[in-house]
Scaffold this motif. Structure first.
Motif, PDB file in Angstrom:
ATOM      1  N   PHE A  92      -2.797   0.357   7.523  1.00 63.48           N
ATOM      2  CA  PHE A  92      -3.007  -0.390   8.765  1.00 63.48           C
ATOM      3  C   PHE A  92      -4.430  -0.930   8.880  1.00 63.48           C
ATOM      4  O   PHE A  92      -4.757  -1.627   9.846  1.00 63.48           O
ATOM      5  N   VAL A  93      -5.283  -0.607   7.898  1.00 62.20           N
ATOM      6  CA  VAL A  93      -6.679  -1.048   7.902  1.00 62.20           C
ATOM      7  C   VAL A  93      -6.876  -2.099   6.812  1.00 62.20           C
ATOM      8  O   VAL A  93      -6.559  -1.839   5.651  1.00 62.20           O
ATOM      9  N   PRO A  94      -7.371  -3.288   7.141  1.00 66.69           N
ATOM     10  CA  PRO A  94      -7.600  -4.316   6.110  1.00 66.69           C
ATOM     11  C   PRO A  94      -8.514  -3.787   4.998  1.00 66.69           C
ATOM     12  O   PRO A  94      -9.601  -3.254   5.267  1.00 66.69           O
TER      13      PRO A  94
ATOM     14  N   ALA B  30     -13.077   5.016   8.135  1.00 69.17           N
ATOM     15  CA  ALA B  30     -12.064   3.976   8.336  1.00 69.17           C
ATOM     16  C   ALA B  30     -10.757   4.514   8.904  1.00 69.17           C
ATOM     17  O   ALA B  30      -9.867   3.735   9.203  1.00 69.17           O
ATOM     18  N   TRP B  31     -10.671   5.848   9.052  1.00 68.56           N
ATOM     19  CA  TRP B  31      -9.405   6.466   9.485  1.00 68.56           C
ATOM     20  C   TRP B  31      -8.920   5.848  10.795  1.00 68.56           C
ATOM     21  O   TRP B  31      -9.653   5.806  11.779  1.00 68.56           O
ATOM     22  N   PRO B  32      -7.716   5.308  10.825  1.00 66.63           N
ATOM     23  CA  PRO B  32      -7.259   4.556  11.992  1.00 66.63           C
ATOM     24  C   PRO B  32      -6.760   5.397  13.150  1.00 66.63           C
ATOM     25  O   PRO B  32      -6.420   4.852  14.204  1.00 66.63           O
TER      26      PRO B  32
ATOM     27  N   LEU C  56      -4.045   4.257   5.913  1.00 67.45           N
ATOM     28  CA  LEU C  56      -4.984   3.170   5.671  1.00 67.45           C
ATOM     29  C   LEU C  56      -4.287   1.841   5.426  1.00 67.45           C
ATOM     30  O   LEU C  56      -4.949   0.802   5.352  1.00 67.45           O
TER      31      LEU C  56
ATOM     32  N   SER D 255      -3.821   9.049   1.426  1.00 63.63           N
ATOM     33  CA  SER D 255      -4.564   8.286   2.440  1.00 63.63           C
ATOM     34  C   SER D 255      -4.094   6.838   2.521  1.00 63.63           C
ATOM     35  O   SER D 255      -4.412   6.133   3.485  1.00 63.63           O
TER      36      SER D 255
ATOM     37  N   GLY E 243      -8.327  -1.172   3.496  1.00 61.94           N
ATOM     38  CA  GLY E 243      -8.589   0.252   3.699  1.00 61.94           C
ATOM     39  C   GLY E 243      -8.362   1.101   2.460  1.00 61.94           C
ATOM     40  O   GLY E 243      -9.022   2.130   2.281  1.00 61.94           O
TER      41      GLY E 243
ATOM     42  N   SER F 151       0.820  -1.210   0.000  1.00 61.79           N
ATOM     43  CA  SER F 151       0.000   0.000   0.000  1.00 61.79           C
ATOM     44  C   SER F 151       0.856   1.262   0.000  1.00 61.79           C
ATOM     45  O   SER F 151       0.556   2.241  -0.686  1.00 61.79           O
TER      46      SER F 151
END
Length: 208
Positions: free
Chosen positions: A161-163, A205-207, A159, A155, A165, A74
């Motif tokens: 860190f977000v599956p 979804a922002w971590p 993101l 972004s 994302g 990513s």
């Protein structure tokens, strides 16, 4: 409406990139046969293109495919998008990519697996891609597309860190890139709509 070639061929050599997106994915697999690891530079070179549309499409489609789940991918695809989109506002030639990004490598098994899972969806989508509303797929429209692509790609870093994302912003960039490549203004317009959707999804979804 005319069916486009994706991406455009530069010559008739058997080594040149094929004229469909699904064919291009197969091309990635074929041109890396016999390798345990695949470098970004190998995939970029296989595009055989100096056009920003296919160059932007490459990291975008990788980002939203299963290949994008490779650790660090990513960040790599987001950085590539930022570099390519930034240069497409000022230069018409092949974008410059730093050696460290080009040398990023991952398992070819991940590539082949990702291509196998992505190709059926790509083939279905190819049926609705045409040359139409070309005034939306070139000229001054390049500038807002490039700026939005850069902002969406930024972004990708948090993101990562977000599956899944990066899927929403990555899909919007894919529509922009595919629209530019195919001269399909309707896809570009769809990209602008998806940008609004992506912003909303990124917000939720922002971590951090």
């Amino acid at each position: 409406m005319n069916k486009p070639n994706l991406p455009d061929k530069n010559n008739d050599s058997s080594d040149s990139a094929p004229d469909s997106l699904s064919g291009l994915l197969t091309h990635f697999v074929d041109t890396t046969e016999g390798q345990d690891k695949v470098k970004i530079v190998h995939l970029l070179d296989s595009l055989d293109s100096r056009s920003h549309g296919p160059m932007l499409l490459f990291p975008a489609i990788i980002a939203i495919s299963p290949i994008g789940m490779v650790p660090g991918m990513s960040v790599i695809t987001g950085t590539l998008i930022i570099l390519i989109a930034g240069q497409m506002m000022f230069f018409s030639g092949k974008p410059w990519i730093p050696d460290k990004l080009e040398d990023f490598e991952f398992s070819r098994e991940k590539l082949t697996s990702g291509v196998e899972k992505t190709k059926p969806w790509v083939k279905m989508f190819e049926k609705v891609v045409y040359n139409r509303f070309e005034f939306l797929a070139g000229g001054a429209v390049i500038y807002p597309i490039a700026i939005i692509s850069i902002l969406l790609a930024l972004s990708f870093y948090p993101l990562a860190f977000v599956p899944l994302g990066v899927f929403a912003p990555g899909f919007a960039i894919t529509m922009f890139a595919l629209g530019l490549t195919a001269r399909d203004g309707l896809l570009v317009a769809f990209g602008f709509v998806l940008t609004a959707v992506a912003i909303g999804m990124v917000w939720f979804a922002w971590p951090f």
